[in-house]
Design a protein around this motif. Structure first.
Motif, mmCIF file in Angstrom:
data_model
loop_
_atom_site.group_PDB
_atom_site.id
_atom_site.type_symbol
_atom_site.label_atom_id
_atom_site.label_comp_id
_atom_site.label_asym_id
_atom_site.label_seq_id
_atom_site.Cartn_x
_atom_site.Cartn_y
_atom_site.Cartn_z
ATOM 1 N N LEU A 11 0.815 -1.208 0.000
ATOM 2 C CA LEU A 11 0.000 0.000 0.000
ATOM 3 C C LEU A 11 0.853 1.264 0.000
ATOM 4 C CD1 LEU A 11 -2.943 0.881 -0.022
ATOM 5 C CD2 LEU A 11 -2.945 0.764 2.473
ATOM 6 N N HIS A 12 1.952 1.234 0.745
ATOM 7 C CA HIS A 12 2.786 2.436 0.856
ATOM 8 C C HIS A 12 3.472 2.815 -0.456
ATOM 9 C CE1 HIS A 12 5.907 -0.683 1.292
ATOM 10 N NE2 HIS A 12 6.760 0.246 0.884
ATOM 11 N N GLU A 13 3.487 1.890 -1.406
ATOM 12 C CA GLU A 13 4.138 2.155 -2.689
ATOM 13 C C GLU A 13 3.233 2.920 -3.655
ATOM 14 O OE1 GLU A 13 5.147 -1.668 -4.193
ATOM 15 O OE2 GLU A 13 6.494 -2.178 -2.516
ATOM 16 N N GLN A 14 1.963 3.079 -3.293
ATOM 17 C CA GLN A 14 1.007 3.691 -4.205
ATOM 18 C C GLN A 14 1.020 5.213 -4.117
ATOM 19 O OE1 GLN A 14 -0.201 1.226 -6.137
ATOM 20 N NE2 GLN A 14 1.025 -0.008 -4.717
ATOM 21 N N GLU A 51 1.429 1.605 6.933
ATOM 22 C CA GLU A 51 1.617 1.739 5.493
ATOM 23 C C GLU A 51 1.399 3.183 5.033
ATOM 24 O OE1 GLU A 51 2.458 -0.657 2.924
ATOM 25 O OE2 GLU A 51 3.242 -1.498 4.784
ATOM 26 N N MET A 52 0.387 3.807 5.581
ATOM 27 C CA MET A 52 0.111 5.191 5.203
ATOM 28 C C MET A 52 1.207 6.125 5.708
ATOM 29 S SD MET A 52 -2.478 4.527 3.455
ATOM 30 C CE MET A 52 -2.821 6.183 2.905
ATOM 31 N N SER A 53 1.707 5.831 6.884
ATOM 32 C CA SER A 53 2.797 6.639 7.435
ATOM 33 C C SER A 53 4.039 6.542 6.560
ATOM 34 C CB SER A 53 3.113 6.187 8.864
ATOM 35 O OG SER A 53 4.187 6.936 9.402
ATOM 36 N N LYS A 54 4.353 5.317 6.093
ATOM 37 C CA LYS A 54 5.494 5.121 5.195
ATOM 38 C C LYS A 54 5.337 5.939 3.911
ATOM 39 C CE LYS A 54 6.576 0.354 6.602
ATOM 40 N NZ LYS A 54 6.585 -1.064 6.130
ATOM 41 N N ALA A 55 4.084 6.135 3.514
ATOM 42 C CA ALA A 55 3.810 6.891 2.289
ATOM 43 C C ALA A 55 3.747 8.393 2.541
ATOM 44 C CB ALA A 55 2.496 6.409 1.674
ATOM 45 N N GLY A 56 3.968 8.789 3.805
ATOM 46 C CA GLY A 56 3.935 10.207 4.143
ATOM 47 C C GLY A 56 2.541 10.757 4.319
ATOM 48 N N VAL A 57 1.582 9.873 4.636
ATOM 49 C CA VAL A 57 0.189 10.286 4.810
ATOM 50 C C VAL A 57 -0.180 10.256 6.288
ATOM 51 C CG1 VAL A 57 -2.220 9.734 4.284
ATOM 52 C CG2 VAL A 57 -0.463 9.455 2.520
ATOM 53 N N GLU A 58 -0.700 11.361 6.790
ATOM 54 C CA GLU A 58 -1.200 11.443 8.161
ATOM 55 C C GLU A 58 -2.595 10.823 8.198
ATOM 56 O OE1 GLU A 58 -2.427 14.889 11.456
ATOM 57 O OE2 GLU A 58 -1.480 15.452 9.548
ATOM 58 N N THR A 59 -2.959 10.178 9.316
ATOM 59 C CA THR A 59 -4.271 9.531 9.398
ATOM 60 C C THR A 59 -5.004 9.861 10.689
ATOM 61 O OG1 THR A 59 -3.272 7.515 10.334
ATOM 62 C CG2 THR A 59 -3.595 7.581 7.934
ATOM 63 N N VAL A 60 -6.322 9.854 10.589
ATOM 64 C CA VAL A 60 -7.218 9.878 11.738
ATOM 65 C C VAL A 60 -8.195 8.728 11.540
ATOM 66 C CG1 VAL A 60 -7.021 12.343 12.261
ATOM 67 C CG2 VAL A 60 -8.705 11.561 10.574
ATOM 68 N N VAL A 61 -8.853 8.295 12.602
ATOM 69 C CA VAL A 61 -9.705 7.101 12.523
ATOM 70 C C VAL A 61 -11.146 7.433 12.891
ATOM 71 C CG1 VAL A 61 -10.102 4.773 13.434
ATOM 72 C CG2 VAL A 61 -7.760 5.584 13.054
ATOM 73 N N PHE A 62 -12.076 6.951 12.067
ATOM 74 C CA PHE A 62 -13.511 7.033 12.357
ATOM 75 C C PHE A 62 -14.007 5.600 12.497
ATOM 76 C CE2 PHE A 62 -18.025 7.310 11.099
ATOM 77 C CZ PHE A 62 -18.452 8.310 11.974
ATOM 78 N N ASP A 63 -14.411 5.217 13.711
ATOM 79 C CA ASP A 63 -14.672 3.806 14.024
ATOM 80 C C ASP A 63 -16.104 3.533 14.479
ATOM 81 O OD1 ASP A 63 -14.559 5.113 16.439
ATOM 82 O OD2 ASP A 63 -13.082 3.773 17.358
ATOM 83 N N LYS A 64 -17.080 3.988 13.708
ATOM 84 C CA LYS A 64 -18.463 3.895 14.167
ATOM 85 C C LYS A 64 -19.424 3.184 13.198
ATOM 86 C CE LYS A 64 -18.066 8.090 16.963
ATOM 87 N NZ LYS A 64 -18.684 9.394 17.332
ATOM 88 N N ILE A 65 -18.910 2.479 12.208
ATOM 89 C CA ILE A 65 -19.781 1.901 11.180
ATOM 90 C C ILE A 65 -20.456 0.622 11.668
ATOM 91 C CG2 ILE A 65 -19.927 1.102 8.808
ATOM 92 C CD1 ILE A 65 -19.128 4.086 9.205
#
Length: 390
Positions: A21-24, A53-67
């Motif tokens: 994923l981080h390669e994309q 994986e997202m961190s390796k790609a330089g992407v910051e993340t937040v989580v929405f966990d209510k589905i």
């Protein structure tokens, strides 16, 4: 023979695919990872893997966990607000069909004002066009059921109006990347492996008998049916059977593609009506319970006997020579997967609801009835539910 094919999703398929994923290339530097309100995504380490994986790609993340298992309109709207407030550039949908479906509604809600139902079709939806492009979606599927990782539709429930309907349908809602890694599916419990596998199966069987089926959709559908027939019982029996998981995952993704080429039929409309009134009913379970009587109806009309014979053969019944053989093959597959004894009554459904379910199915997702190989009237629809009742 005519078809119009557009599936722009880059599919990363196979063991260990999530680690690529981080390669994309991603459409921004901040993503909201959407997951279910359950524990499995976190406890199995899938969330940590994707965050890494997202961190390796330089992407910051937040989580929405209510589905929820049957995602609600209000939850999707809350997710859209969450994405806006956190200035997210795109969505990573990590989970099963419910998460991916909800993420498509969240993607629309995040960039478009107003009530989400303004953009929904069906009985009470306003059917307004989606004016602003939704947030891009990256789909990482942890189940093999809906094929939602490669199509442009989601399913959302409005409990205030008892509507569970397809949502979206625009090209911008195709995920830009789909990760289909069977390693992420090993922990799905046997019964839910069966429910999800049959959902994938019925996507293809419905699309195969639909009026709008074509040479291309037939190719995808029959291949998916063969893979489900040959490998779903093994995946149910042993979740660590990676070969079986791979083939069921392939069938799932193929079934997602086939829905972009053909159309599901009223079987899905009927089940959506059932779970619109019964939130705890797993979608696949509902489909299993009505499936035999549903297909018996069309077999009785002799509208596409040769297609039922071909589907029976695809399920492994090599000597099939009549349409009824499909029911025999379907029943065997359900019994082999331990779901042949499902009862509507165990999920709180009552037989007297048949008329209401039939009416709701047509009012909220009437378009799928138009794809049926022949007309299915209200009385016949209600009779399918009644005959399926146990």
């Amino acid at each position: 023979m005519s078809f119009n094919m557009y599936v722009p999703t880059r599919i990363l398929f196979g063991l260990g695919a999530v680690k690529k994923l981080h390669e994309q290339e991603f459409p921004g530097k901040k993503a909201v990872i959407v997951i279910s309100n359950g524990k499995s995504t976190k406890e199995n380490g899938y969330l940590d893997t994707v965050k890494s994986e997202m961190s390796k790609a330089g992407v910051e993340t937040v989580v929405f966990d209510k589905i929820q298992p049957n995602p609600l309109k209000a939850t999707a709207e809350e997710g859209g607000k969450f994405a806006r407030e956190n200035n997210c550039d795109f969505i990573v949908a990590l989970g099963g069909g419910s998460v991916m479906d909800a993420s498509k509604a969240i993607a629309v809600s995040a960039t478009n004002d107003g009530d989400l139902w303004d953009y929904a079709f069906g009985k009470t939806g306003k059917g307004m066009p989606i004016k602003n492009a939704p947030l891009p979606i990256v789909a990482v599927t942890t189940t093999a059921g809906t094929g939602s990782e490669v199509d442009q539709w989601g399913v959302i429930t409005n409990p205030e109006t008892n509507e569970k309907i397809g949502f979206g349908g625009i090209d911008e809602l195709f995920p830009i990347i789909a990760v289909v890694d069977p390693e992420l599916m090993k922990t799905v419990p046997p019964r839910f492996t069966a429910y999800q596998g049959f959902d994938a199966l019925f996507h293809s069987t419905e699309c195969y008998i639909a009026k709008c089926s074509n040479l291309m959709s037939d190719m995808y559908a029959l291949t998916a049916i063969e893979n489900i027939g040959n490998y779903l019982p093994r995946a149910v029996k042993d979740g660590n059977d990676i070969e079986a998981r791979e083939h069921v995952a392939l069938a799932n993704t193929l079934s997602g593609v086939v829905m972009t080429l053909s159309s599901c039929t009223s079987e899905h409309s009927i089940e959506h009506a059932m779970s619109a009134y019964h939130q705890d009913l797993p979608h696949g379970a509902g489909l299993i319970m009505i499936s035999k009587e549903y297909y018996k109806y069309f077999i009785s009309q002799h509208i596409c006997d040769e297609r039922f014979v071909k589907m029976a053969k695809a399920l492994g019944m090599e000597n099939a020579d009549k349409a009824d053989d499909f029911i025999t093959a379907l029943e065997k597959l359900q019994n082999d997967c331990g779901v042949g004894d499902l009862k509507m009554s165990d999920f709180g459904i009552e037989k007297i609801e048949a008329d209401v379910i039939a009416a709701n199915a047509r009012e909220t997702m009437g378009g799928l009835f138009e794809a049926d190989p022949c007309e299915l009237g209200h009385e016949d629809c209600a009779e399918i539910v009644k005959k399926s009742y146990r």
